[in-house]
Design an enzyme around this catalytic site. Structure first.
Site, short mmCIF file in Angstrom:
data_model
loop_
_atom_site.label_atom_id
_atom_site.label_comp_id
_atom_site.label_asym_id
_atom_site.label_seq_id
_atom_site.Cartn_x
_atom_site.Cartn_y
_atom_site.Cartn_z
CG HIS A 117 -37.19 15.65 -102.23
ND1 HIS A 117 -36.24 15.60 -101.22
CD2 HIS A 117 -37.53 14.35 -102.49
CE1 HIS A 117 -36.02 14.34 -100.87
NE2 HIS A 117 -36.78 13.57 -101.63
CD GLU A 168 -40.07 18.66 -105.39
OE1 GLU A 168 -39.62 19.50 -104.58
OE2 GLU A 168 -39.39 17.70 -105.82
CG PHE A 225 -38.38 5.59 -98.84
CD1 PHE A 225 -38.73 6.09 -100.09
CD2 PHE A 225 -37.32 4.70 -98.77
CE1 PHE A 225 -38.04 5.72 -101.23
CE2 PHE A 225 -36.63 4.32 -99.91
CZ PHE A 225 -36.98 4.82 -101.13
CE LYS A 259 -32.43 15.00 -102.78
NZ LYS A 259 -33.02 16.33 -102.51
CG HIS A 266 -31.38 11.40 -102.57
ND1 HIS A 266 -31.35 11.98 -101.31
CD2 HIS A 266 -32.68 11.01 -102.75
CE1 HIS A 266 -32.56 11.94 -100.78
NE2 HIS A 266 -33.37 11.35 -101.63
CB CYS A 303 -35.13 11.44 -98.18
SG CYS A 303 -34.56 9.83 -98.78
#
Length: 408
Positions: free
Chosen positions: A303, A314, A396, A332, A337, A162
């Protein structure tokens, strides 16, 4: 130092929020999720996503090209064309060998592969399409953009989950700073709305199923009741140029890509490092690369996927690095996403925030976790000077990339 500056001179968008900067900005400022039932996912336990609507590949690209390419390439190529137009570039006039294409894609098209594997598994190898491989491998996005626009410089995709398209922007900037290119088209495109993607992510328990008021309430970044991510799709492409090249042709500069940081958690194939080790390293590296202190940053585009672990890590990193973090948003919550394209979309939205001197609201945020409270607008956008902004992208495998933008 002026010779080292890298300018954003063009922006191309194809998103669930719209395909023009003005339409996208207005939708983001409305602060409502675009998640809806998705016919492509009918029958699955998670059957909703944030979809690009009103996009017709035949109208955009023609019949032959629309049939030859997969949707991720449809979206990415259309966004690249828009970026070139927005920058006022003329492909028939540019020095083609000095124009690169670096785009981020996190995976190939699982939808096409699922169809073709069914032919093979059914004992019909001769029925497999001769175009299946060529239309599905990630590198085709960069290759098709180069073919379409006549860009003969370095050409490749970056794949870091991502963080893919954020990695692409950082690498593109470095190609210009190294003197390899004058122009690089960069960003990414992705359409993960395939049943195989959804099945995999459902089995991983990564997708949100919590939608008491329907799909529109499912994406809840930083909310105490968040339950996972909501898939989206889209593409964003930036035209980057050296400051000297942009100045020589009198180009409008939207912003400068001033800092970039990347890292690996080196911890787990899916989960982020619980202490945010890699994310913090990437953020501090971007600040150092730009020569900025945390206090210089006006805005952070998080993110913010809506996963329990990811958002908590985060938030902790932002509080640790900034003390009192600047104003944060999580797009998002509105557009979902888009996986490999997410970083490019967030960067594009941040460019619009800098243009409008405002930060869009985050949808579906009712209550934050105690001890992890950030300054996140809800309900409506907040006007404030946005001269320096940070954009986060984490993927990931613990792959992290952070960009720092400054106003012209």
């Amino acid at each position: 130092m002026s010779d080292q500056r890298v300018a954003v001179t063009g922006l191309g968008l194809v998103t669930p929020a719209g395909d023009s900067p003005q339409a996208v900005w207005e939708t983001l400022c409305a602060g409502r999720s675009l998640a809806a039932r998705d016919p492509a996912l009918a029958g699955l336990s998670v059957d909703f996503s944030c979809q690009v609507s009103g996009f017709d590949a035949v109208t955009e690209l023609g019949v032959r090209m629309s049939r030859r390419l997969d949707r991720f390439a449809h979206l990415g190529l259309a966004a690249a064309r828009r970026a070139v137009r927005d920058a006022g570039l003329a492909p028939h006039e540019w020095a083609a060998e000095r124009v690169g294409v670096v785009l981020g894609v996190s995976s190939n098209s699982l939808q096409t592969y699922a169809q073709e594997f069914s032919q093979l598994g059914g004992g019909r190898p001769s029925a497999v399409s001769p175009l299946a491989l060529a239309r599905s491998i990630p590198s085709q996005l960069a290759g098709e953009v180069a073919i379409d626009l006549g860009a003969r410089g370095p050409n490749f995709v970056t794949t870091s989950a991502c963080a893919s398209s954020m990695t692409a922007i950082g690498v593109a900037r470095d190609l210009i700073r190294a003197g390899t290119c004058d122009i690089v088209l960069t960003g990414g495109g992705e359409s993960p709305r395939a049943p195989m993607n959804v099945a995999c992510l459902t089995q991983m328990k990564a997708l949100s199923r919590e939608c008491p008021a329907g799909p529109g309430s499912a994406s809840r970044p930083f909310d105490v009741d968040r339950g996972g991510l909501v898939l989206g799709e889209g593409a964003a492409v930036l035209a980057l140029e050296s400051a000297a090249h942009a100045r020589a042709r009198g180009a409008r500069v939207r912003a400068f890509v001033r800092g970039y940081g990347a890292s690996a958690d080196a911890y787990h194939p899916i989960a982020p490092h619980p202490g945010g080790r890699g994310a913090e390293q990437a953020l501090r590296s971007a600040l150092a690369d730009a020569g900025c202190a945390p206090a210089d940053v006006d805005h952070v585009s998080a993110h913010g996927t809506g996963t329990r672990r990811g958002d908590a890590v985060e938030a902790d990193v932002l509080l640790r690095v900034f003390g009192t973090p600047p104003v944060v948003t999580a797009a998002k919550s509105v557009v979902g996403h888009a996986m490999g394209a997410a970083g490019a979309l967030a960067t594009a939205f941040t460019l619009l925030a800098m243009e409008h001197q405002a930060v869009p609201p985050t949808a579906n945020l009712a209550e934050q976790e105690a001890g992890r409270e950030l300054d996140i607008p809800t309900g409506r956008h907040r006007r404030l000077p946005v001269g320096t902004a940070v954009v986060n992208a984490f993927g990931f495998g613990g792959q992290n990339a952070v960009l720092l933008l400054t106003a012209p």
